[in-house]
Motif scaffolding. Structure first.
Motif, PDB file in Angstrom:
ATOM      1  N   UNK A 140      37.118 -37.192  29.092  1.00 23.05           N
ATOM      2  CA  UNK A 140      35.736 -37.841  29.535  1.00 23.05           C
ATOM      3  C   UNK A 140      35.754 -37.771  31.217  1.00 23.05           C
ATOM      4  N   UNK A 141      34.791 -37.589  31.737  1.00 19.08           N
ATOM      5  CA  UNK A 141      34.702 -37.508  33.224  1.00 19.08           C
ATOM      6  C   UNK A 141      33.583 -38.529  33.594  1.00 19.08           C
ATOM      7  N   UNK A 142      33.659 -39.332  34.807  1.00 23.61           N
ATOM      8  CA  UNK A 142      32.837 -39.791  35.264  1.00 23.61           C
ATOM      9  C   UNK A 142      32.637 -40.277  36.783  1.00 23.61           C
ATOM     10  N   UNK A 143      31.631 -40.436  37.008  1.00 23.95           N
ATOM     11  CA  UNK A 143      31.479 -40.555  38.688  1.00 23.95           C
ATOM     12  C   UNK A 143      31.279 -42.156  39.034  1.00 23.95           C
ATOM     13  N   UNK A 144      31.851 -42.559  40.072  1.00 25.39           N
ATOM     14  CA  UNK A 144      31.462 -43.929  40.720  1.00 25.39           C
ATOM     15  C   UNK A 144      31.016 -43.681  42.038  1.00 25.39           C
ATOM     16  N   UNK A 145      29.862 -44.436  42.486  1.00 21.24           N
ATOM     17  CA  UNK A 145      29.519 -44.414  43.842  1.00 21.24           C
ATOM     18  C   UNK A 145      29.939 -45.449  44.621  1.00 21.24           C
ATOM     19  N   UNK A 146      29.818 -45.489  45.619  1.00 20.38           N
ATOM     20  CA  UNK A 146      30.554 -46.468  47.048  1.00 20.38           C
ATOM     21  C   UNK A 146      30.149 -47.896  46.302  1.00 20.38           C
ATOM     22  N   UNK A 147      28.653 -47.855  45.780  1.00 17.46           N
ATOM     23  CA  UNK A 147      28.222 -49.255  45.343  1.00 17.46           C
ATOM     24  C   UNK A 147      28.653 -49.719  44.065  1.00 17.46           C
ATOM     25  N   UNK A 148      29.366 -49.103  43.321  1.00 23.18           N
ATOM     26  CA  UNK A 148      29.949 -49.202  42.105  1.00 23.18           C
ATOM     27  C   UNK A 148      29.205 -48.927  40.900  1.00 23.18           C
ATOM     28  N   UNK A 149      27.909 -47.950  41.310  1.00 24.97           N
ATOM     29  CA  UNK A 149      27.275 -47.331  40.511  1.00 24.97           C
ATOM     30  C   UNK A 149      27.938 -46.447  39.533  1.00 24.97           C
TER      31      UNK A 149
ATOM     32  N   UNK B 149      38.983 -49.158  41.956  1.00 24.50           N
ATOM     33  CA  UNK B 149      37.820 -49.272  43.121  1.00 24.50           C
ATOM     34  C   UNK B 149      37.661 -47.943  43.402  1.00 24.50           C
ATOM     35  N   UNK B 150      37.221 -47.116  42.464  1.00 25.66           N
ATOM     36  CA  UNK B 150      37.150 -45.597  42.491  1.00 25.66           C
ATOM     37  C   UNK B 150      35.886 -45.038  43.175  1.00 25.66           C
ATOM     38  N   UNK B 151      35.816 -44.085  43.971  1.00 22.77           N
ATOM     39  CA  UNK B 151      34.819 -43.370  44.546  1.00 22.77           C
ATOM     40  C   UNK B 151      34.921 -42.068  44.071  1.00 22.77           C
ATOM     41  N   UNK B 152      34.132 -41.287  43.537  1.00 23.31           N
ATOM     42  CA  UNK B 152      34.100 -39.839  43.248  1.00 23.31           C
ATOM     43  C   UNK B 152      34.027 -39.665  41.744  1.00 23.31           C
ATOM     44  N   UNK B 153      34.425 -38.558  41.592  1.00 23.74           N
ATOM     45  CA  UNK B 153      34.581 -38.085  39.953  1.00 23.74           C
ATOM     46  C   UNK B 153      36.123 -38.339  39.371  1.00 23.74           C
TER      47      UNK B 153
ATOM     48  N   UNK C  56      30.095 -35.838  42.393  1.00 21.38           N
ATOM     49  CA  UNK C  56      31.281 -36.081  43.277  1.00 21.38           C
ATOM     50  C   UNK C  56      30.827 -36.079  44.673  1.00 21.38           C
ATOM     51  N   UNK C  57      30.153 -35.114  45.102  1.00 23.93           N
ATOM     52  CA  UNK C  57      29.679 -35.263  46.669  1.00 23.93           C
ATOM     53  C   UNK C  57      28.731 -36.406  46.868  1.00 23.93           C
ATOM     54  N   UNK C  58      27.917 -36.302  45.859  1.00 24.54           N
ATOM     55  CA  UNK C  58      26.957 -37.753  46.142  1.00 24.54           C
ATOM     56  C   UNK C  58      27.614 -39.095  46.200  1.00 24.54           C
ATOM     57  N   UNK C  59      28.701 -39.222  45.335  1.00 26.36           N
ATOM     58  CA  UNK C  59      29.448 -40.349  45.227  1.00 26.36           C
ATOM     59  C   UNK C  59      30.321 -40.424  46.569  1.00 26.36           C
TER      60      UNK C  59
END
Ligand code: AMP
Length: 367
Positions: A184-193, A239-243, A283-286
């Motif tokens: 499973x892959x997931x992205x997390x943005x800087x705001x936690x989205x 507290x991840x940011x990226x994929x 990943x880039x958007x994150x």
């Protein structure tokens, strides 16, 4: 915005290709002057401990990310003083050490095979009582595609297995009687989205990924939801940011974690052609601090790796719906040279696979 990518392999190349339509610019760092990403983006070459080269790389970058999982921690620390670095170096450090990784899984209540550190033959012999047989002895660091692994079938194999890998920090784990491998892959943005991709089924040959099916067939909503909850827990804890990628074994309807990749991943390549938003774009958007895109695929997809050899491109393209991605690398046994994707309805994908899987298999040269 200019993004620096540590590692100039195919993952860096596909990051750049996903970022150009968004107006992003790139600079890659790789020890090899012929790195695959260098064909599509500015490339700084140097060793990962070459401060002057790292300085040239970092100059004028807004954000630094990585696609190579063995970037030394010291290089990331040095760069973090010069630009924002995402995903967090702590996540990379964890993914570089099988012991830290499995300990984190257990802390977060994510099941794994039984495991124990085994830095001496006495440790290993003791650990085998705990993890059971058959077991797999692995190097804690720098292992990939099954390298640095030895199977222990009986207690009598322990000495030879230990001798093969001794001198490096080791971990022994129970061999999991899995029904299939999934990720499973997931992205997390800087705001936690967060944006979670569907569960993917992966087939390996000699421990190398050869095929991914997305979404994984024969999957219940419950299994999908459990996979999503596991990766969400990891994203939050780190507290991840990226994929982030979580590779797992499915064992009688249960999911056991095997490993983490703090980066975009081969089992997410299907998303370039079939996803609402590819793993590379998300990943880039994150890391850029931008809103994430929809991770849901528009249908079913199959991704086949081209390993060690590439069938004639015209033969692949002769099947409708097949998308070819070549990485511009010289053929070598076991080397990932490209991948192909087919997407659409289940029947369409199955029909295309019947034609292209034999072509891809015939060209494959494993190590
Ligand atoms: P890894 O480098 O840990 O991803 O291992 C490469 C491949 O070896 C996996 O994709 C599995 O096919 C196999 N493997 C690794 N660890 C185990 C395990 N504990 N039990 C069963 N198979 C494993």
């Amino acid at each position: 915005m200019k993004i620096g990518v540590l590692g100039g392999g195919q993952l860096g190349r596909m990051l750049a290709l996903a970022g150009y339509p968004l107006g992003l610019r790139f600079r890659m760092f790789d020890p090899q002057p012929d790195a695959a990403a260098g064909q599509v983006a500015e490339l700084v070459t140097g060793a990962y401990d070459d401060r002057a080269a790292l300085e040239r790389f970092a100059d004028g970058l807004d954000v630094i990310t990585y696609e190579f999982e063995n970037v030394p921690a010291a290089a990331l620390e040095y760069l973090a003083e010069r630009a924002k670095v995402y995903p967090p170096p702590r996540a990379l450090a964890c993914s570089q050490d099988r012991l830290a990784e499995k300990t984190l899984f257990r802390t977060l209540d994510i099941p794994t095979a039984e495991f124990a550190p085994s830095d001496s033959l006495a440790d290993l012999t003791r650990a085998l009582d705990h993890v059971g047989l058959p077991a797999i002895l692995k190097t804690r660091h720098h292992g990939y595609d099954g390298l640095g692994q030895v199977v222990i079938h009986t207690a009598a194999d322990a000495d030879a297995a230990f001798a093969t890998l001794a001198g490096r920090p080791l971990i022994v784990e129970g061999r999991v009687p899995f029904d299939r491998e999934v990720s499973v892959l997931a992205a997390r943005g800087r705001t936690g989205e967060t944006a979670v991709y569907p569960l993917v089924e992966n087939r390996h040959e000699r421990s190398v990924l050869i095929r991914s099916l997305a979404p994984a067939p024969h999957t219940t909503d419950d299994l999908r939801a459990r996979a999503a909850r596991k990766i969400e827990r990891l994203l939050h804890a780190l507290d991840y940011v990226g994929v982030l990628t979580l590779e797992m074994f499915e064992v009688q309807g249960r999911l056991w974690a095997n490993e983490l990749a703090a980066r975009v991943h081969n089992s997410g390549h299907w998303s370039i052609d079939a996803g609402g938003t590819s793993q590379f774009e998300n990943h880039l958007r994150a890391v850029a601090g931008w809103p994430l895109g929809d991770p849901q695929p528009r249908g079913s997809a199959a991704m086949l790796n081209l390993i060690g050899g590439v069938p004639p491109v015209t033969e692949l393209l002769a099947t409708r719906g097949v998308r070819v991605h070549l990485y511009g690398k010289e053929p070598r046994p076991g080397r990932k040279l490209g991948h192909v994707t087919v997407c659409g309805g289940d029947d369409e994908v199955a029909a295309a696979l019947r034609v292209i899987e034999p072509l891809v298999a015939a060209a494959r040269v494993l190590r």
